[in-house]
Design an enzyme around this catalytic site. Structure first.
Site, PDB file in Angstrom:
ATOM      1  N   CYS A  50       0.925  -1.243  -0.088  1.00 34.50           N
ATOM      2  CA  CYS A  50      -0.126   0.203  -0.070  1.00 34.50           C
ATOM      3  C   CYS A  50       0.890   1.290   0.109  1.00 34.50           C
ATOM      4  CB  CYS A  50      -0.991   0.037   1.202  1.00 34.50           C
ATOM      5  SG  CYS A  50      -1.957   1.559   1.394  1.00 34.50           S
ATOM      6  N   ILE A  98      -0.360  -5.783  -9.919  1.00 34.67           N
ATOM      7  CA  ILE A  98       0.467  -4.846  -9.156  1.00 34.67           C
ATOM      8  C   ILE A  98      -0.672  -4.111  -8.344  1.00 34.67           C
ATOM      9  CG2 ILE A  98       2.100  -4.628 -10.901  1.00 34.67           C
ATOM     10  CD1 ILE A  98       0.947  -2.070 -11.642  1.00 34.67           C
ATOM     11  N   ASN A  99      -0.075  -3.532  -7.037  1.00 39.10           N
ATOM     12  CA  ASN A  99      -0.945  -2.812  -6.475  1.00 39.10           C
ATOM     13  C   ASN A  99      -0.585  -1.388  -7.198  1.00 39.10           C
ATOM     14  OD1 ASN A  99      -2.098  -1.078  -4.500  1.00 39.10           O
ATOM     15  ND2 ASN A  99      -1.287  -2.597  -2.877  1.00 39.10           N
TER      16      ASN A  99
END
Lengths: 264, 306
Positions: free
Chosen positions: B133, B194-195
Site C-alpha cells: 500500500c 500490481i498494487n
C-alpha cells in the site's frame, strides 16, 4: 437503506434551466418507484473513455406515473460538461437510488428547507412530498445561482432568497435568512439543508444552538458510491477519544442528523 | 463453451476473475447488484489488528485513464471484522471464495492478524498479504520495497497460518521478479500484482494537491501496460501462480494478463465504473476462447510468444 439497482435509463430531456444549471429527466421506473427525497443517482456519463468514474447527483424530482426521475446539475467540470451535451433518446447507466435520504417532514409546525446553489435539487422532492408546503430558503453567489424558485412556488411554498453579492434577495449567506427567522421567534419543527459544506456547518450550528431537529445532506467527493471504497467519508460524532469517526457519505449518509456531524 | 475454472493452491475458482482488495469493500456493499455465486472470488478490504481511521479527505481524485486514491486502509480492525455481522459472519454465507487482505504496521502485527484469522478460518479461502500500500507511513510499501523485510513478513504470516497465502506486490521496485521470488521462497503460495502506482494530481488555480495525502496510488486503464510487463517479469522469475491485475476492464484485458503469465486476474477500479464488469469480463473471456476453439482458459496462461 432501500434496495439498490443498476439499470440503463432513457434520457427523456436535458435542458438548460439558466446559466450553467441544467435539468436532466430519465425514464427508469424501477428506480423512480423506490426513490426518496435526499437519495442520489450514481450516473455513468457516456462518451468519456478516459474519465471512468461515475458522478453522484441528488434526485430532484420523481414522476411515478411516467416512471421518470430528474436531476439538476451545474456544469463545473469535465463530467458535467459532457452531461450537458447528452441528447434525449440516449441510454445512461444509473445506480440508485443510493443513500439514506431525508426523513419525512413532520406534519406539525413549520419545516424550513435550505438550498445552496444546486443543493436546492435535493430539497425539492422533500418539499413536494411534504404534507404541507415548507418554507424555502435559497442561497447562492449571485442571481444566476438561484434556480427553481417558480417550481417551489408552484408547490405553494414561500421562497426567501439570499445572494452573496445581493443581486437577488437579501445580501449575505442563506443561513442569515434562517438566523433572522429564528430571531423573529420562528420555531421550525424541522430544518433540512443541502449545499456547500460551509453553509451546512452554519445550518448545523444554528440547529444545535436553538435545539432544532435538523438534517443535513453532505456533498463529498465520491468514488464507488456503493460504500466499498471509503473515499467519501465524513466525520461523524463518536464516543471515542477523538470524538469522531469516519463514516461513508454514500452509505451512512448523505443525509445526517445535524447533531451527528462533527465540525471540529 | 470454454471451461473458465481455475485451480490455484487450495483455491478453486469457477472463473479467473477476482474482485480486488479495496475495490469491493467487505462484499455486502454489492449484494443488491451482483450474484455472488457467479463470481470467481472476492478479496475484502485490508484488515489490520487495530481499527484504523485511514487518511484525511479528499482521498480520491479522478485523473486521465483512471484515478488516484489515498484511502489509507481505513478498516474496523480484526476483532470487529471477526465479530460484526456485516463482515466475516456475512462473508461466511457467500457461495464464492473469500480472500482476506491483511496488513500491519510491523512484522508482529502482520502475524497477529494472520493468527487471529487462523482461529476463525472457516469461510476464508486464502489470505492476501498487503506489503504494497503506497498510502500509509508505517507498514505497507515499506515492507514491499525491501527484500529482507518482505521475506520476514511473509515468513511470519506463514508460521501462524495454514491458509493459502497470496503476497500482493508493489510496482514501485526496480526488479519485480526478485520480490516475487522472495515472497515465494518465504512461504507464499502465490503472488498478486500490481498494487497501485504512486502518483499525484494538482489543482493549478489553487496550486494545491487534489489529495489531502498529497500523493496517492494510480489505478485504472492507464496502468495496464506497466502491470502487464510486471506480470511478464514475475512469470520469468517464479513458477508459483500469479494473480495479475492493473487496469483490467474487459475480457481482452484479462486474457492479455493470462497470456503474460497470470493464472488468474483481479479487477479493481473497473468495478467503480461498472459493478457488472465482474460478470461481463468472464463472459467476454469465454466468448473469445470459444471463437479461438480453446477448451480451457488455463491453456492460455503463460502462452506469450516472443
Amino acid at each position: 437503506m432501500s434496495k439498490t439497482f443498476q439499470r440503463d435509463a432513457l434520457v427523456l430531456s436535458n435542458e438548460q434551466i439558466q446559466g450553467d444549471y441544467y435539468r436532466m429527466v430519465f425514464e427508469q421506473p424501477v428506480i423512480a418507484d423506490m426513490a426518496r427525497a435526499g437519495q442520489f443517482l450514481h450516473v455513468q456519463i457516456p462518451g468519456m473513455p478516459h474519465r471512468i468514474l461515475r458522478r453522484p447527483f441528488s434526485i430532484s424530482d420523481v414522476n411515478l406515473c411516467k416512471g421518470s426521475l430528474s436531476i439538476v446539475y451545474k456544469v463545473v467540470g469535465v463530467g458535467t460538461e459532457q452531461l450537458g451535451q447528452l441528447k434525449p433518446g440516449l441510454l445512461v447507466n444509473l445506480i440508485g437510488p443510493r443513500g439514506n435520504g431525508f426523513g419525512k417532514l413532520p406534519t406539525e409546525g413549520e419545516s424550513v428547507l435550505l438550498g445552496g446553489g444546486y443543493g436546492c435539487a435535493a430539497i425539492f422532492l422533500l418539499a413536494k412530498r411534504a404534507a404541507k408546503p415548507p418554507l424555502i430558503m435559497l442561497g447562492g453567489r449571485s442571481r444566476e445561482d438561484i434556480i427553481m424558485v417558480p417550481e417551489f412556488e408552484s408547490l405553494g411554498c414561500k421562497v426567501l432568497v439570499a445572494t452573496d453579492d445581493g443581486s437577488l434577495g437579501c445580501k449575505g449567506y442563506v443561513t442569515l435568512l434562517l438566523e433572522e427567522y429564528l430571531r423573529q421567534g420562528g420555531m421550525p419543527s424541522r430544518v433540512a439543508a443541502c449545499g456547500p459544506l460551509g453553509m451546512l456547518e452554519s445550518s448545523g450550528r444554528l440547529c444545535e444552538k436553538h435545539s432544532l431537529d435538523g438534517e443535513l445532506s453532505l456533498d463529498s467527493i465520491m468514488c464507488c458510491g456503493m460504500g466499498a471504497c471509503f473515499a467519501c467519508v465524513v466525520k461523524k460524532r463518536a464516543d471515542n477519544e477523538q470524538g469522531w469517526e469516519y463514516v461513508r457519505s454514500c452509505q451512512e449518509g448523505p443525509v445526517f442528523k445535524a447533531d451527528e456531524v462533527y465540525w471540529g | 463453451m470454454a471451461d473458465l475454472s481455475v485451480n490455484l493452491p487450495g483455491l478453486q475458482l469457477r472463473n479467473p476473475v477476482i474482485a480486488a482488495s479495496g475495490a469491493f469493500g467487505y462484499g455486502s456493499e454489492y449484494r443488491d447488484l451482483l450474484p455472488f455465486e457467479q463470481l470467481g472470488a472476492i478479496t475484502v478490504k485490508g484488515v489490520s489488528p487495530f481499527p484504523s481511521d485511514g487518511n484525511p479527505t479528499p482521498r480520491t481524485a479522478e485523473v486521465y485513464g483512471g484515478m488516484l486514491n489515498a484511502i489509507g486502509l481505513q478498516n474496523p480492525g480484526l476483532k470487529k471484522f471477526i465479530c460484526d455481522a456485516q463482515y466475516l459472519p456475512f462473508l461466511r454465507t457467500l457461495p464464492c471464495p473469500v480472500i482476506v487482505n491483511i496488513w500491519g504496521r510491523s512484522i508482529e502485527q502482520y502475524a497477529e492478524v494472520a493468527a487471529g484469522l487462523e482461529e476463525e478460518r472457516q469461510g476464508i479461502a486464502a489470505l492476501e498479504i498487503n506489503i504494497s500500500c503506497p498510502n500509509i507511513k508505517e507498514g505497507g510499501i515499506a515492507f514491499g520495497t525491501d527484500l529482507k523485510l518482505a521475506a520476514k513478513v511473509v515468513a511470519a504470516v506463514r508460521k501462524v497460518s495454514s491458509l493459502p497465502l497470496i503476497t500482493k506486490l508493489s510496482p514501485n521496485v526496480s526488479n519485480i521478479g526478485d520480490f516475487a521470488k522472495c515472497a515465494v521462497d518465504a512461504g507464499s503460495d502465490m503472488v498478486s500484482l500490481i498494487n497501485t502506482m504512486p502518483g499525484m494530481a494538482i489543482d493549478l488555480e489553487s496550486r494545491r494537491p487534489l489529495l489531502a495525502n498529497v500523493s496517492g496510488g494510480y489505478s485504472g486503464p492507464g496502468i495496464k501496460p506497466i502491470a502487464l510487463r510486471m506480470v511478464h517479469e514475475a512469470r520469468k522469475a517464479i513458477k508459483a501462480p500469479i494473480i495479475g491485475m492493473g487496469g483490467i476492464s474487459n475480457g481482452r484485458d484479462a486474457l492479455e494478463f493470462m497470456v503474460a503469465g497470470a493464472d488468474a486476474v483481479a479487477v479493481g477500479t473497473a468495478i467503480f465504473a461498472n459493478p457488472q464488469c465482474l460478470l461481463q469480463i468472464p463472459q467476454e473471456m469465454e466468448q473469445w476462447l470459444d471463437r479461438q476453439g480453446i477448451k480451457k482458459v488455463s491453456e492460455i496462461s503463460n502462452s506469450l510468444k516472443i
